[in-house]
Design a protein around this motif. Structure first.
Motif, PDB file in Angstrom:
ATOM      1  N   SER A  25       0.835  -1.204   0.000  1.00 59.55           N
ATOM      2  CA  SER A  25       0.000   0.000   0.000  1.00 59.55           C
ATOM      3  C   SER A  25       0.869   1.253   0.000  1.00 59.55           C
ATOM      4  N   TYR A 112      -9.911   3.261  -7.812  1.00 58.99           N
ATOM      5  CA  TYR A 112      -9.409   1.894  -7.742  1.00 58.99           C
ATOM      6  C   TYR A 112      -8.986   1.388  -9.121  1.00 58.99           C
ATOM      7  N   CYS A 115      -5.679   2.798  -9.671  1.00 60.57           N
ATOM      8  CA  CYS A 115      -4.701   2.061  -8.870  1.00 60.57           C
ATOM      9  C   CYS A 115      -4.235   0.808  -9.595  1.00 60.57           C
ATOM     10  N   LYS A 116      -5.161   0.128 -10.242  1.00 60.98           N
ATOM     11  CA  LYS A 116      -4.797  -1.085 -10.991  1.00 60.98           C
ATOM     12  C   LYS A 116      -3.866  -0.741 -12.147  1.00 60.98           C
ATOM     13  N   VAL A 174     -14.867  -1.658  -4.295  1.00 62.10           N
ATOM     14  CA  VAL A 174     -13.794  -2.368  -4.994  1.00 62.10           C
ATOM     15  C   VAL A 174     -14.364  -3.396  -5.963  1.00 62.10           C
ATOM     16  N   TYR A 237      -7.757  -2.570  -1.965  1.00 58.73           N
ATOM     17  CA  TYR A 237      -7.387  -2.930  -3.334  1.00 58.73           C
ATOM     18  C   TYR A 237      -6.494  -4.166  -3.336  1.00 58.73           C
ATOM     19  N   TYR A 240      -8.323  -7.412  -2.350  1.00 56.55           N
ATOM     20  CA  TYR A 240      -9.098  -7.901  -3.496  1.00 56.55           C
ATOM     21  C   TYR A 240      -8.173  -8.516  -4.539  1.00 56.55           C
ATOM     22  N   LYS A 241      -7.065  -7.854  -4.801  1.00 58.79           N
ATOM     23  CA  LYS A 241      -6.121  -8.340  -5.810  1.00 58.79           C
ATOM     24  C   LYS A 241      -5.579  -9.716  -5.439  1.00 58.79           C
TER      25      LYS A 241
END
Length: 262
Positions: A25, A112, A115-116, A174, A237, A240-241
């Motif tokens: 993070s 988000y 972010c990806k 998310v 994030y 979830y990833k």
């Protein structure tokens, strides 16, 4: 990726390391702090027209009420006007909640997605209004209504359920960000499944990252809070990833390259 596949991945999720997620993070925050700040500023800017839509009619109604009270001594009419005012204020209040919730959810979901892009080093533009466009606007509004309804209902139950619901509610955004074509009921269900599966880890990361973001922000002369506020969203994030992942070619190639290096 359909809802069944996501559910299976959540059920089979392995243990995640707190320190690894926290460090990831921090590294991602170095890449997206500008986008996080832009998202927050856009939220404020878009809120101004909504507030104006609410307060301008209320100002005119207040002026009309003042003239009515000064020139009309009929208590029945005055009472009727007051009831009308209260009803209009209630309608405006509901409108502003829905509008602000929709804008906030849409911008956070877009953040988000950004972010990806930064995390996986994919090509793509920072489309901050992705979820406010015609294709997803209706679903965003409906999901924001469900989001607000769950939050209000949890708060009405002595706030203890709200503490629990904070984690699944965060995952709603998310899951929606990376699966916008899923039905709303599936998005909410999957968010609660993921939240239940990783609740303690998620809450701990949310608390620590949010606290550090606030402290560091205040040390930066107060304004820094706006810069660091997005840091508290990043652990969700990465959870979830790691649990669900993404089905795209760039991610698969990235993992193959990492295995080759190792």
């Amino acid at each position: 990726m359909n809802a069944t596949e996501i559910k299976n991945r959540i059920d089979k999720a392995s243990e995640l390391d707190f320190g690894t997620l926290f460090n990831q993070s921090i590294e991602l925050f170095k890449k997206v702090w500008v986008q996080g700040l832009v998202t927050l500023l856009l939220n404020v800017v878009l809120a101004i027209p909504v507030i104006m839509v609410i307060y301008i009619p209320m100002i005119f109604l207040g002026i009309a009420s003042a003239f009515t009270s000064a020139n009309n001594y009929d208590s029945f009419n005055e009472t009727g006007f007051s009831v009308l005012m209260m009803f209009l204020v209630f309608v405006f209040y509901i409108f502003i909640i829905v509008a602000m919730s929709t804008i906030g959810l849409a911008l956070k979901a877009t953040f988000y997605r950004i972010c990806k892009l930064r995390d996986l080093e994919q090509l793509g533009k920072d489309d901050y209004f992705y979820f406010l466009k015609k294709a997803y606007l209706g679903k965003t509004i409906k999901l924001s209504l469900a989001f607000s309804g769950i939050a209000i209902l949890s708060a009405m139950m002595c706030f203890i359920p709200l503490i629990y619901a904070l984690v699944p509610l965060s995952f709603i955004v998310v899951v929606y960000a990376f699966n916008p074509d899923l039905p709303i009921k599936d998005i909410i269900k999957l968010a609660f499944d993921l939240g239940n599966k990783k609740w303690l880890l998620s809450f701990g990361l949310m608390f620590i990252s949010g606290f550090l973001a606030m402290v560091i922000g205040f040390l930066m002369c107060g304004f820094g809070v706006y810069v660091t506020s997005s840091f508290g969203q990043l652990p969700f994030y990465f959870i979830y990833k790691e649990v669900v992942g993404f089905n795209d070619e760039n991610e698969q190639l990235s993992r193959i390259e990492q295995l080759g290096i190792e």
